[in-house]
Design an enzyme around this catalytic site. Sequence first.
Site, PDB file in Angstrom:
ATOM      1  N   GLY A  13      -3.114   0.180  -0.409  1.00 17.04           N
ATOM      2  CA  GLY A  13      -3.300   0.443  -1.828  1.00 17.04           C
ATOM      3  C   GLY A  13      -2.904  -0.792  -2.598  1.00 17.04           C
ATOM      4  N   GLY A  14      -2.750  -0.606  -3.908  1.00 18.97           N
ATOM      5  CA  GLY A  14      -2.433  -1.757  -4.728  1.00 18.97           C
ATOM      6  C   GLY A  14      -1.071  -2.346  -4.457  1.00 18.97           C
ATOM      7  N   MET A  15      -0.095  -1.545  -4.025  1.00 18.03           N
ATOM      8  CA  MET A  15       1.273  -2.010  -3.849  1.00 18.03           C
ATOM      9  C   MET A  15       1.533  -2.596  -2.469  1.00 18.03           C
ATOM     10  SD  MET A  15       2.915  -1.341  -6.717  1.00 18.03           S
ATOM     11  CE  MET A  15       4.651  -1.163  -6.330  1.00 18.03           C
ATOM     12  N   GLY A  16       0.806  -2.138  -1.454  1.00 14.34           N
ATOM     13  CA  GLY A  16       1.106  -2.618  -0.112  1.00 14.34           C
ATOM     14  C   GLY A  16       0.147  -2.064   0.911  1.00 14.34           C
ATOM     15  N   VAL A  72      -0.044  -0.237   4.887  1.00 11.92           N
ATOM     16  CA  VAL A  72       0.729   0.527   5.862  1.00 11.92           C
ATOM     17  C   VAL A  72       0.084   0.339   7.231  1.00 11.92           C
ATOM     18  CG1 VAL A  72       1.582   2.803   6.525  1.00 11.92           C
ATOM     19  CG2 VAL A  72       1.343   2.214   4.104  1.00 11.92           C
ATOM     20  N   LYS A 103       5.356  -0.168   6.115  1.00 14.15           N
ATOM     21  CA  LYS A 103       4.751  -0.477   4.813  1.00 14.15           C
ATOM     22  C   LYS A 103       5.233  -1.843   4.354  1.00 14.15           C
ATOM     23  CE  LYS A 103       4.139   1.504   0.185  1.00 14.15           C
ATOM     24  NZ  LYS A 103       4.429   2.681  -0.666  1.00 14.15           N
ATOM     25  N   ASP A 140       3.679  11.782  -7.951  1.00  8.26           N
ATOM     26  CA  ASP A 140       2.315  11.560  -7.455  1.00  8.26           C
ATOM     27  C   ASP A 140       1.979  12.578  -6.371  1.00  8.26           C
ATOM     28  OD1 ASP A 140      -0.149  10.325  -7.484  1.00  8.26           O
ATOM     29  OD2 ASP A 140       0.388   8.816  -6.001  1.00  8.26           O
TER      30      ASP A 140
END
Length: 999
Positions: A107-110, A112, A129, A222
């Site tokens: 995703g945008g943050m990292g 996995v 992650k 979320d």
Amino acid sequence: MPDPTPRWDRASTAFFDRVDALFAQALDQPADQRSAFLQDAAPDPVIRDEVLELLGAVPDVHPALDGSAQTLIGTLSDELAAFPVGLEAMIGQRLGPYRLVRELGHGGMGTVFLAERDDEQFAQQVAVKIVRTGLLTPDVVQRFRQERQILARLQHEHIARLYDGGVTEQGVPYLVMEYVEGTPITQYADDQRLTTRQRLALFQKVCGAVQYAHQNLVVHRDLKPSNILVTPEGTVKLLDFGIAKLVEDDEALGLTAAVTRTGLRLMTPEYAAPEQIKGEAVTTMSDVYALGVLLYELLTGHRPYKLEARLQHEVARVILEEEPTHLSTIVGESLTVTEGGTTATRTPDAISAARGTTPDALRRQLRGDLDRVVLKALRKEADRRYATVSGFAEDLERYLGGLPVSAQPDRVGYRVRKFVQRNRIGVSLAAVLMLTVVGFVVALALQQAATVRERDRAQAEAKKATAVTDFVLGLFEAADPNNSKGADVTARELLTGGEARIENDLADQPAVQATMRHTIGDVYYHLGEYEAAVEQTQAAVEQRRALHGDVHASVSESLGNLGLMYWAQSKYDEAEVAHREALAINQAVHPALHIETAKVMHNLAINRTDQGALAEAESLYVEAIAMYRALSDENTEELASSLGALGLLYRRRGAYAEAEAHYRDGLAMNERLHGDDHPEVTTALYNLASVLTIQGRYEESEPLLRRVLDLDIKQLGPEHPYVAYSLNGLAQALYRQYKYDEALPYYQQAYELNLKVLGEAHAQTGAKAQDFGLILAELGEYDRALELYQAALRTYRAIHGEEHAYIASALEQIGYLHIQTERYAAAEPPLLDALAMRRKLIGEAHSDNGVTLRHLGDLYRAQGRTDEALAQYQEALGIFRNAFPDGHRRTASAAFLVGQLHHEGGDCTTAEPLYREAYTLRQQVLGEEDMQTVSAQNHLGKCLTDLARYDEAEPLLTASYASTRTLEGDEAEATQGAKAALERLYTAWGRPMPTDLGG
């Protein structure tokens, strides 16, 4: 020409997954090449603009970080140059003791990765992650550190655990988490065709995990299906606390506005609470809202709002202003979803089928309490939702337990207040004018109308009461000795006379005429005179329709009785039509909570149970029980009856403990209401005794059944259909104790009574024919038994079609009879058909499946198909162990058969504990002097001989020989076999056989 660019649902998970994936890929590009990359990678301008907006919110990476972040990631200006541009290049590398195997998602943050422990300490798969290099800002690093802090404090069975964390050689932070191989909860529920109750049970596990997080001061923020996985074993795991928030202020944790801004997509709009959309403070009640969205989707297949192809401001408006459709309404609509250019439509039939039911049944299950509970969780104002997740879960638990829920619908007054608040000036002016002009006129009109109505009603009621009194007195005049000339007048003769008087004396009183027809029909029903009951009640229905129209309480009353009468005749389709019409009328003319509505639900549930629709029947019973309890705090006959009927449903499902508990509750309630000598108490006693018999608790069930038979004959007379039930129930308890001679006359009387009273084409006559045939087969009268089985099968197919639990039962008995008579080729098809039908109708784990599997094992064993026989016996044994309490005879029998096949195959090590289990259980159930106990004892002794455990084998074989001689005689084949086993023992032991054994 159609547009080739796929249209995306901007509020869908797929849309944001695509945005996140492209955002992540764009971050790996040099800043001056990102726009060109997106032109090629994202031809859809909607997707491209969304990614560019996210990229604009990310500051450029620079080395001027604060001290804490600097320590964590080092001086990046030099080290990042050596770091792989794409994290996928790290596959195969080690991070601490873990080696990266493959990418699981990003995703945008990292990103996995799946990783495996690579230090030879122990085998373990984990999820790793890693922060994406393009996002290594102080804010994001701090956010990542917060996720580690949050996960470290959460230790719960339904939350994915944090194992470890650290930084790569280049100084990039990573987390090591529990690897969960599972399916999003909504997909899992559909794949497994979970019922509404099963989905609620699964959802409550999610609630437990979220409540635990809240107790540890963590708000998830979320919650959505992709973050709640269910493993193949059915274990729920809550994932991704990447945007979770500690209840304390973010500023206390050193988090800046750049991290929490909505531009970084720290929520999924489909599941975001209104306060999140508005950028207001997020609390635990925001998670309550997201759980409400999740439950809405889990139960209906739909989401609360239709957000397809809407712009961001439209999405916000819908979530903030529009009210979600009731669950019970939305399930009647088709669902069309367009994702990635592919359009799929799910109809109400498909959605309800994924929940193991029909559209109408699903609508009924969701209507009322579940509508109220879920819509309360979805209220716009946070303070009007459930205050805690546990409060939400508790209301669901109350629903599952048949108790009133705390959630209440938005009342008219509430909606009016909201309207007034939005239109204060206009409403004020209108109100003044209306009150001035209308008030006086309305008051006068109402007073005059009420006076007229009361006068007319009183006159009508007085006339009706006089007519009813005259009619009843006329009936009893027929029993006067002066009129009957000393002869006894039976109830049937009184009713016949009453029918004639209805036609003649009440011809000018159609309302009274209809009432008396309804009443006489009800009396005929309770006398077991079903044809006469139907005739009178049908006439009452038609007359009440003519008087009052189709939608009237009196029409519903007669339709409800007519449905019961059709059910008593095994005319289930006609009964269902009558019950459903009665239910619809009741729901139209009565308040939401009304005793007549609950009664019709109960009666429809009885009929649906006999039609095999157990899921819908259970839902109806539960709703009726909840309604009875909401209407009265006292014990009532209706509540007691529904508890007993729900027990019957659980019994049919094989849930014997639940059935027994409901039966005992219903019995205790009836005894408090009626004392010990009442037909309702008799029925409750019969139900309890029947489930005790099934569980092998004959010493408890037999005396209850004898008492029931005596009470039925006393209360109903010797030729009532219920007496046949009692005769058959007592026969079954005796049969299962191998008291065949005692059981036979009871079985025969029950069958012949049903044949006389109900006729051949009745489901209960079929059931009694099966049971009578069963004992005839045990006594060697195979041809007569087969005739009875085939007659039962014809009856069931005429009533139920080609697929029903009763049909499976008859097929199984026919197949087993063919085994008994060595007609093996004819045996397998009906047994396989019965097994397939049962698995479809009652699931894999029902004890009836174990019986069929055992019979298949007997067939394959007789045919020499040993491996197939062993597989059937082993599966049957597993089912019996789970279905029955310890000490059940079926468990003992299956264990013995599995042990025999292992023994015959030379595997005494496996056979010995199985023989021992069978011997112990038979000792407990049948006693020492039963030949089945002696047989298990003998086989255990022979197995121990083969294992050279002679000291243990000798007393067993000696005892079994002595018992067999006593029970069977010296010349019997079994006695000679027992003697041979002893001789073999002493030969193998090298010792002479004692001379004092006899024989």
